[in-house]
Design an enzyme around this catalytic site. Structure first.
Site, PDB file in Angstrom:
ATOM      1  N   ASP A 251       1.995  -4.294   0.841  1.00 37.84           N
ATOM      2  CA  ASP A 251       0.459  -4.859   0.225  1.00 37.84           C
ATOM      3  C   ASP A 251       1.303  -5.141  -2.069  1.00 37.84           C
ATOM      4  OD1 ASP A 251       0.690  -1.939  -0.095  1.00 37.84           O
ATOM      5  OD2 ASP A 251      -1.025  -2.002  -1.745  1.00 37.84           O
TER       6      ASP A 251
ATOM      7  N   GLU B 293      -1.290   0.396  -0.121  1.00 41.33           N
ATOM      8  CA  GLU B 293      -0.601   1.659  -0.254  1.00 41.33           C
ATOM      9  C   GLU B 293      -1.129   1.544  -2.512  1.00 41.33           C
ATOM     10  OE1 GLU B 293       1.138   4.285  -3.607  1.00 41.33           O
ATOM     11  OE2 GLU B 293       2.139   2.201  -3.254  1.00 41.33           O
TER      12      GLU B 293
END
Length: 410
Positions: free
Chosen positions: A98, A156
């Protein structure tokens, strides 16, 4: 620039095997493709599709849609097992994918094409390294035994994708025996590896608090309950938690990073809002800081006749490496990295990581791979709008992972 370490000398890539060195242009291409299309947590559809497409092309068994956008892939080794090894063992390799809600300021051909979103923490590199490792191992299945499970994890940076993936069974079928992962790290120069047994990264807790006082005119303070004065006392007093309640041998941080109150200089504000973060390594502190923060705020508010509302929550536990797996990674790093700084054994940070949830489930090791190169103006810190890293590190990351695989099943 805030970084004071010297530019790395020419990096000796002789320890990176030729097939992986030959893969470097592809690693760069994959990383830059991912970098141009950054996506926030649980929205990594383009990235997931790109990963799945590559795995499909290479004939690697995989599953998509885990915890929304996560992917797992399995490669079974076909090599002979040594007397001490076991072809039944499963080693996982985790990579987060991400990006962050940051507007990129880099003027590079591969800059973000998504307004207000940027890969400013190296997750694009993590994904490229994991893809390169998967490609290499798929082509060299006869050179290792055992099974490798790749975990491409969403979110994350928040709200956290590791725990939902675990709850969805990503560590099962086949059951994972151990796990490794890396973080490209611009706090270390290219040509270094930071690895240690025990706590590598901190537990992360957060809080928000609103102080309710009584507003009024600044010339008549006796008619008010000053939320600003109360908030100021709270901010100062919270610092005593670490200074006077935590053993000085331990490490912990309490930070109030946000404070908002008032509308005009001659008006005493009726409310004040603050928010902050708490960090620590020792798991025994779980629950301790929440109580102390609440006690201090309650005491000060009571002393002044104010009330308050506190919201306190835990984000990630500490990232704690297994000693055996840390020893394995260290032994590999000592072979791959050939610079003066080399392996940095006591590298720690109060930053947090939800790799911690995987490490709570199975033995593993998370490590830092130095990626900064001030000589190329590639040393901006993580989460900075000009963050970037020396892409030479990509091949080094693949070599690190491949050697860890070979050593684990040896």
């Amino acid at each position: 620039m805030v970084f004071k370490f010297p530019s790395p000398a020419s990096i000796n890539l002789s320890c990176v095997r030729l097939p992986i060195r030959s893969l470097q242009p592809q690693l760069v291409e994959w990383r830059r493709t991912i970098h141009t299309k950054p996506e926030l947590g649980f929205q990594e559809k383009i990235t997931s599709e790109f990963i799945a497409q590559k795995l499909q092309e290479w004939g690697i068994e995989h599953q998509t849609g885990i915890a929304k956008t996560g992917i797992s892939a399995v490669i079974k080794g076909e090599g002979k097992t040594s007397d001490s090894g076991s072809s039944e063992q499963v080693l996982a390799i985790r990579a987060d994918m991400d990006a962050l809600p940051i507007q990129e300021l880099n003027e590079v051909p591969y800059r973000s094409q998504h307004d207000g979103v940027m890969h400013a923490c190296g997750h694009d590199g993590h994904t490229a390294i994991a893809l390169g490792t998967a490609y290499y191992l798929q082509q060299h299945r006869k050179e290792f035994s055992g099974t490798i499970k790749f975990i491409f994890q969403p979110a994350e940076e928040g709200p956290g994708g590791a725990k939902p993936m675990i709850e969805a069974g990503v560590l099962k079928n086949p059951d994972v025996d151990a796990i490794i992962g890396l973080h490209l790290w611009n706090n270390l120069p290219l040509g270094t590896v930071g690895v240690r047994a025990g706590a590598l990264m901190a537990a992360v807790e957060s809080f928000k608090c609103t102080i309710f006082g009584k507003g009024g005119h600044g010339a008549m303070p006796h008619q008010t309950i000053d939320s600003v004065a109360i908030a100021a006392q709270i901010v100062n007093s919270l610092q005593t938690i670490v200074a006077r309640n935590v053993n000085p041998i331990e490490s912990a941080v309490v930070t109030v990073g946000e404070l908002h109150a008032g509308t005009k200089g001659n008006i005493i504000a009726d409310t004040a809002k603050m928010s902050g973060t708490v960090r620590y390594f020792n798991p025994t502190f779980a629950g301790f800081f929440e109580k102390r923060v609440d006690d201090i705020i309650a005491g000060i508010c009571q002393a002044h006749g104010a009330s308050y509302d506190l919201d306190y929550w835990s984000l990630y536990p500490a990232t704690i490496n297994d000693s055996g797996m840390a020893k394995l990674v260290t032994s590999v790093a000592e072979e791959v990295v050939e610079t003066k700084l080399g392996v940095v054994p006591e590298c720690q940070t109060m930053g947090g990581e939800d790799m911690s949830y995987f490490l709570q489930e199975v033995p593993g090791c998370y490590f830092f791979l130095g990626s900064a190169n001030p000589g190329k103006d590639l040393a901006y810190p993580h989460h900075h709008p000009r963050f970037d890293f020396d892409e030479t590190v990509l091949a080094m990351g693949v070599e690190m992972f491949v050697r860890c695989v070979e050593r684990f099943f040896k």
